[in-house]
Design an enzyme around this catalytic site. Structure first.
Site, short mmCIF file in Angstrom:
data_model
loop_
_atom_site.label_atom_id
_atom_site.label_comp_id
_atom_site.label_asym_id
_atom_site.label_seq_id
_atom_site.Cartn_x
_atom_site.Cartn_y
_atom_site.Cartn_z
N HIS A 19 0.89 -1.18 -0.07
CA HIS A 19 0.00 -0.16 -0.03
C HIS A 19 0.80 1.18 0.05
O HIS A 19 0.58 2.23 -0.77
CB HIS A 19 -0.69 0.02 1.31
CG HIS A 19 -1.83 -1.12 1.38
ND1 HIS A 19 -2.05 -1.77 2.53
CD2 HIS A 19 -2.81 -1.28 0.41
CE1 HIS A 19 -3.01 -2.82 2.19
NE2 HIS A 19 -3.38 -2.63 1.06
N LYS A 43 -17.17 -7.52 9.81
CA LYS A 43 -17.03 -8.22 11.23
C LYS A 43 -15.66 -8.86 11.25
O LYS A 43 -14.95 -8.83 12.18
CB LYS A 43 -18.10 -9.19 11.41
CG LYS A 43 -19.28 -8.47 11.98
CD LYS A 43 -19.93 -9.40 12.91
CE LYS A 43 -21.50 -8.73 13.11
NZ LYS A 43 -22.42 -9.14 12.30
N ARG A 92 -1.78 -6.52 -8.35
CA ARG A 92 -0.89 -7.60 -8.00
C ARG A 92 -0.75 -8.78 -9.19
O ARG A 92 -0.14 -8.64 -10.02
CB ARG A 92 -1.03 -8.36 -6.81
CG ARG A 92 -0.60 -7.32 -5.58
CD ARG A 92 -1.21 -7.62 -4.28
NE ARG A 92 -2.57 -7.42 -4.19
CZ ARG A 92 -3.28 -7.75 -3.21
NH1 ARG A 92 -2.89 -8.05 -1.92
NH2 ARG A 92 -4.80 -7.25 -3.51
N SER A 130 -2.75 -7.72 3.07
CA SER A 130 -2.94 -7.76 4.47
C SER A 130 -3.40 -9.01 4.90
O SER A 130 -2.92 -9.42 6.15
CB SER A 130 -4.18 -6.70 4.62
OG SER A 130 -3.86 -5.32 4.16
P1 ADP Z 1 -9.55 -3.93 -0.71
O1 ADP Z 1 -10.33 -4.61 0.28
O2 ADP Z 1 -10.28 -2.82 -1.53
O3 ADP Z 1 -9.17 -5.02 -1.73
P2 ADP Z 1 -6.90 -3.72 0.26
O4 ADP Z 1 -6.56 -2.88 1.42
O5 ADP Z 1 -6.75 -5.07 0.32
O6 ADP Z 1 -8.59 -3.46 0.09
O7 ADP Z 1 -6.35 -2.94 -1.02
C1 ADP Z 1 -6.45 -1.71 -1.31
C2 ADP Z 1 -5.67 -1.61 -2.75
O8 ADP Z 1 -4.27 -1.51 -2.72
C3 ADP Z 1 -6.32 -2.51 -3.78
O9 ADP Z 1 -6.33 -1.91 -5.07
C4 ADP Z 1 -5.29 -3.49 -3.70
O10 ADP Z 1 -5.21 -4.11 -4.89
C5 ADP Z 1 -3.84 -2.68 -3.58
N1 ADP Z 1 -2.87 -3.24 -2.99
C6 ADP Z 1 -2.96 -4.04 -1.93
N2 ADP Z 1 -1.81 -4.65 -1.83
C7 ADP Z 1 -0.86 -4.39 -2.63
C8 ADP Z 1 0.40 -4.63 -3.12
N3 ADP Z 1 1.13 -5.72 -2.41
N4 ADP Z 1 0.91 -4.08 -4.46
C9 ADP Z 1 -0.04 -3.38 -4.89
N5 ADP Z 1 -1.24 -2.99 -4.71
C10 ADP Z 1 -1.82 -3.53 -3.42
#
Ligand code: ADP
Length: 162
Positions: A19, A43, A92, A130
């Site tokens: 992120h 939840k 990704r 995450s």
């Molecule tokens: P969501 O629940 O909307 O997927 P995330 O917090 O998992 O939210 O991710 C938010 C954004 O960040 C998404 O567009 C996701 O693809 C991107 N993202 C998450 N991890 C990575 C990563 N390692 N590299 C690039 N983009 C990422």
């Protein structure tokens, strides 16, 4: 419509180096990146929205070009309220594509003036999510390479590992 703002939405439960990478690269293109933490009453979330926002605020260390907010309801409605045009998302693996494609098409249909912009992950973040970080952390694995120190500490605390 503000062309200089990108809205970067997500769960950020918690913020990973993946992120952080998208945010910093987003700042190379846009004047302001708004990190928009979705409040969808999930939840299964480990951290509350307030905890996530607090962590992100500490990580960005009052960089005036990054805003941290929460939103509930439809993402495009929030984007329009912010008078923004661009939703920033990270991609990704191929596995992200199907879902992101569907989401972007849906958002485009609901709100044609809002554009979704995708940024490819940096190779070192390609397998980072995450959920996987939470899983490894829960099992006491070393997560220091995947998340900022502050997040690693909060995760260890959450799992009662210290
Ligand atoms: P969501 O629940 O909307 O997927 P995330 O917090 O998992 O939210 O991710 C938010 C954004 O960040 C998404 O567009 C996701 O693809 C991107 N993202 C998450 N991890 C990575 C990563 N390692 N590299 C690039 N983009 C990422």
């Amino acid at each position: 419509m503000n062309r200089h703002i990108a809205i970067y939405p997500g769960s950020f439960d918690p913020m990973t180096n993946g992120h952080m990478d998208i945010i910093s690269r987003g700042l190379d293109i846009f004047d302001t990146v708004v990190v928009a933490v979705a409040n969808n009453n999930e939840k299964s979330a480990l951290f509350s929205v307030e905890e996530r926002i607090d962590m992100i605020n500490r990580l960005i260390a009052s960089n005036p070009r990054i805003l941290v907010e929460t939103f509930s309801g439809l993402l495009v409605d929030y984007v329009v309220r912010k008078e923004a045009r661009v939703i920033l998302r990270g991609l990704r693996a191929v596995t992200d594509f199907e879902f992101e494609f569907q989401l972007a098409q849906m958002n485009r249909t609901v709100c044609p003036q809002v554009e979704t912009l995708f940024m490819m992950t940096s190779p070192e973040c390609a397998y980072l999510s995450s959920s996987i970080v939470k899983e490894v952390g829960r099992l006491k694995g070393d997560i220091s390479k995947f998340v900022p120190t502050l997040v690693a500490d909060k995760l260890m605390e959450k799992f009662g590992h210290r």
